[in-house]
Design a protein around this motif. Structure first.
Motif, PDB file in Angstrom:
ATOM      1  N   LEU A 266      -5.471  -9.001   4.858  1.00 17.50           N
ATOM      2  CA  LEU A 266      -5.873  -8.265   6.051  1.00 17.50           C
ATOM      3  C   LEU A 266      -7.139  -7.499   5.681  1.00 17.50           C
ATOM      4  O   LEU A 266      -7.147  -6.722   4.708  1.00 17.50           O
ATOM      5  CB  LEU A 266      -4.762  -7.310   6.498  1.00 17.50           C
ATOM      6  CG  LEU A 266      -3.499  -8.030   6.988  1.00 17.50           C
ATOM      7  CD1 LEU A 266      -2.410  -7.025   7.360  1.00 17.50           C
ATOM      8  CD2 LEU A 266      -3.807  -8.927   8.200  1.00 17.50           C
TER       9      LEU A 266
ATOM     10  N   MET B 103     -12.898  -4.944   7.100  1.00 22.39           N
ATOM     11  CA  MET B 103     -12.708  -4.951   8.552  1.00 22.39           C
ATOM     12  C   MET B 103     -13.778  -4.086   9.226  1.00 22.39           C
ATOM     13  O   MET B 103     -14.399  -4.499  10.203  1.00 22.39           O
ATOM     14  CB  MET B 103     -11.310  -4.440   8.893  1.00 22.39           C
ATOM     15  CG  MET B 103     -10.980  -4.341  10.361  1.00 22.39           C
ATOM     16  SD  MET B 103     -11.622  -2.855  11.176  1.00 22.39           S
ATOM     17  CE  MET B 103     -10.438  -1.613  10.704  1.00 22.39           C
TER      18      MET B 103
ATOM     19  N   CYS C 131      -1.293  -4.301  12.890  1.00 24.49           N
ATOM     20  CA  CYS C 131      -1.475  -5.285  13.960  1.00 24.49           C
ATOM     21  C   CYS C 131      -1.700  -6.715  13.463  1.00 24.49           C
ATOM     22  O   CYS C 131      -1.470  -7.658  14.195  1.00 24.49           O
ATOM     23  CB  CYS C 131      -2.637  -4.881  14.866  1.00 24.49           C
ATOM     24  SG  CYS C 131      -4.256  -5.109  14.099  1.00 24.49           S
TER      25      CYS C 131
HETATM   26  S1  FES Z   1      -6.846  -3.766  11.745  1.00 28.22           S
HETATM   27 FE1  FES Z   1      -4.764  -3.858  12.295  1.00 28.22          FE
HETATM   28  S2  FES Z   1      -3.890  -4.639  10.479  1.00 28.22           S
HETATM   29 FE2  FES Z   1      -5.968  -4.563   9.984  1.00 28.22          FE
END
Ligand code: FES
Ligand SMILES: Cc1cc2nc3c(=O)[nH]c(=O)nc-3n(C[C@H](O)[C@H](O)[C@H](O)COP(=O)(O)OP(=O)(O)OC[C@H]3O[C@@H](n4cnc5c(N)ncnc54)[C@H](O)[C@@H]3O)c2cc1C
Lengths: 106, 345
Positions: free
Chosen positions: A84, A25, A46
């Protein structure tokens, strides 16, 4: 450094450099890769950093933890290769990793 | 006609920043009413990360989201704020003048306040149910798709599809099963985040044939004139199936939206409210913005910044509420008058 490739829903590929120890991420956000929102900044709170792992990388990347599975419940169009991106830590073994971003982040 | 609640200060948002503002106002003899759309106090800390540790609250090497809120509640107890939960602040009308402001504020539950000042501590906005991005879902929102249960009666005799795996999904499955014609619960995996005893109760109903459980995800809605007839779904192996239903309740957690405050005529910048850095007042005198909701050069969305903003805003609120008071600066450590207010002297 490890190279990570992001392919968006329309098929455009972007390759960025990621530092071992950082997350997939973070590599996306630092380099302005579209298709990843990461509203919570990587706290696994999130589900807006949802990605699909390309099948040949799935084994190396591994399965989500149970906390991540719980958060994936809030993502849209979850598949067996869903992860994620904030929960995947980059290491040199992941050099060349390819992930796809979904049509929408929930 | 409900009674109008008169108050010196109305705080919008019961997140950490709104709560600490109660303390700073209290030291200045200003009592506050606090409104939040959530059914609990604590904003993002309590809703999004109650069990996660925070490491940058001064004086607390580590404290969890809920731990911080519990402590704040203890800290503001002497000032007895009144909380109005489950209510969203909706309309605002200005009745006063720039030097003697007065606002009439109405919530979506028709509570009416007359407040001399307003502190907007609305964070990322009011928490609202997340809508799953299923194509054309809006078409069905009037008659068939609901994001919350307001009246159980709405679902009497209907075929209801509930989607999700958390407490809301499971609780409503159990509550609606006896009322609805048929309840189907659908979740993307056969594993639930909800409290184990509700999951057991749900499984018992499925064993008894009193409801259905499907594993899969909704992909398409079908119906006519806004009335849902069936939901097309996909299971984890790519197989497709349909669930016939005339009501659907998706529970996909919450997201934050600025909401009605956006229409108050305040200057806005990308859904944030610009404030000055001396008193954190907005473009409307008497209305302040503190915490994550505001913006100014150098803004950091940190809890500690929000605390500072609340302390400074409270000073200016005092000017409006007690225009004739001589302002003196005091420490809680040494001022007997402050200690009396805190109930420790
Ligand atoms: S940035 Fe929010 S769950 Fe990965
Ligand atoms: C996963 C995560 C980790 C974090 N970690 C840290 C950290 O380590 N350190 C740190 O300093 N910060 C951290 N933060 C940020 C921190 O939580 C926020 O800065 C803080 O919550 C802001 O507080 P607030 O009171 O301004 O707003 P919020 O906590 O967002 O509360 C605002 C409240 O206002 C309510 N509201 C809004 N509009 C209305 C309306 N119209 N009517 C009624 N109610 C309304 C909302 O429902 C909400 O409850 C983190 C955030 C997240 C999501």
């Amino acid at each position: 450094m490890a190279k990570i490739q992001f392919i968006d829903f329309g098929g455009t590929a972007r390759t960025v450099e990621a530092e071992p120890g950082s997350t997939v991420m973070e590599a996306a956000i630092k380099n302005g890769v579209p298709g990843i929102e990461a509203e919570c900044g990587g706290a696994c709170a999130c589900a807006t950093c949802h990605v699909y792992i390309e099948p040949d990388w799935q084994e190396k990347v591994g399965a989500p933890s149970s906390m991540e599975e719980d958060m994936l419940d809030f993502a849209y169009d979850v598949r067996p290769n869903s992860r994620l991106a904030c929960q995947i830590t980059v290491n040199t073994d992941l050099d060349g990793l390819t992930v796809r971003t979904p049509e929408k982040q929930a | 006609m409900t009674e109008t609640i008169k108050t010196d200060c109305l705080i919008i948002g019961a997140g950490p920043v709104g709560l600490f503002a109660v303390f700073e106002l209290g030291l200045l003899d200003i009592r506050a009413h606090v409104v939040d759309i959530l059914d609990k106090i604590g904003g993002q800390c309590a809703e999004l990360y109650p069990e996660k540790p925070i490491y940058d609250i001064p004086g607390f090497p580590t404290v969890t989201g809920q731990g911080l809120i519990d402590n704040l509640m203890k800290q503001i107890e002497p000032f007895g704020p009144t909380f109005h939960l489950n209510e969203m602040v909706a309309e605002m009308q200005s009745l006063g003048t720039p030097t003697a402001p007065l606002f009439r504020v109405k919530t979506n539950a028709d509570t009416i306040f007359e407040a001399k000042t307003i502190l907007i501590a609305a964070g990322g906005g009011s928490f609202q149910p997340k809508k799953p991005p299923i194509p054309e879902i809006e078409t069905y929102e009037r008659e068939s798709v609901y994001y919350a249960v307001r009246k159980i009666e709405t679902f009497r005799g209907r075929s209801v599809l509930i989607v999700g795996g958390g407490d809301s999904a499971l609780d409503w499955t159990l509550n609606l099963a006896p009322v609805a014609k048929r309840v189907t619960l659908m979740h993307r995996r056969d594993d639930f985040r909800a409290a184990p005893h509700s999951v057991e109760q749900m499984r018992a109903l499925v064993r008894d044939g009193a409801m259905d459980l499907r594993i899969g995800q909704a992909t398409k809605l079908e119906g006519q004139n806004g009335r849902l007839e069936k939901v097309l779904c996909r299971d984890n192996d790519g197989g497709e199936f349909a669930v016939e239903c005339d009501a659907m309740l998706p529970f996909f957690g919450l997201t934050m939206k600025l909401g009605p405050i956006a229409d108050w005529g305040l200057s806005l910048h990308e859904n944030l409210i610009p404030a000055d850095t001396e008193k954190f007042e907005t473009s409307v005198p008497g209305i302040f913005a503190i915490g994550d909701i505001n913006t100014y050069p150098g803004k950091l969305k940190l809890i500690l910044s929000g605390f500072h903003e609340g302390a400074l805003a409270a000073q200016k609120v005092q000017r409006y509420v007690y225009p004739d008071r001589r302002v003196t600066f005091q420490y809680t450590t040494s001022s007997t008058s402050l200690q009396k207010k805190l109930g420790v002297a």
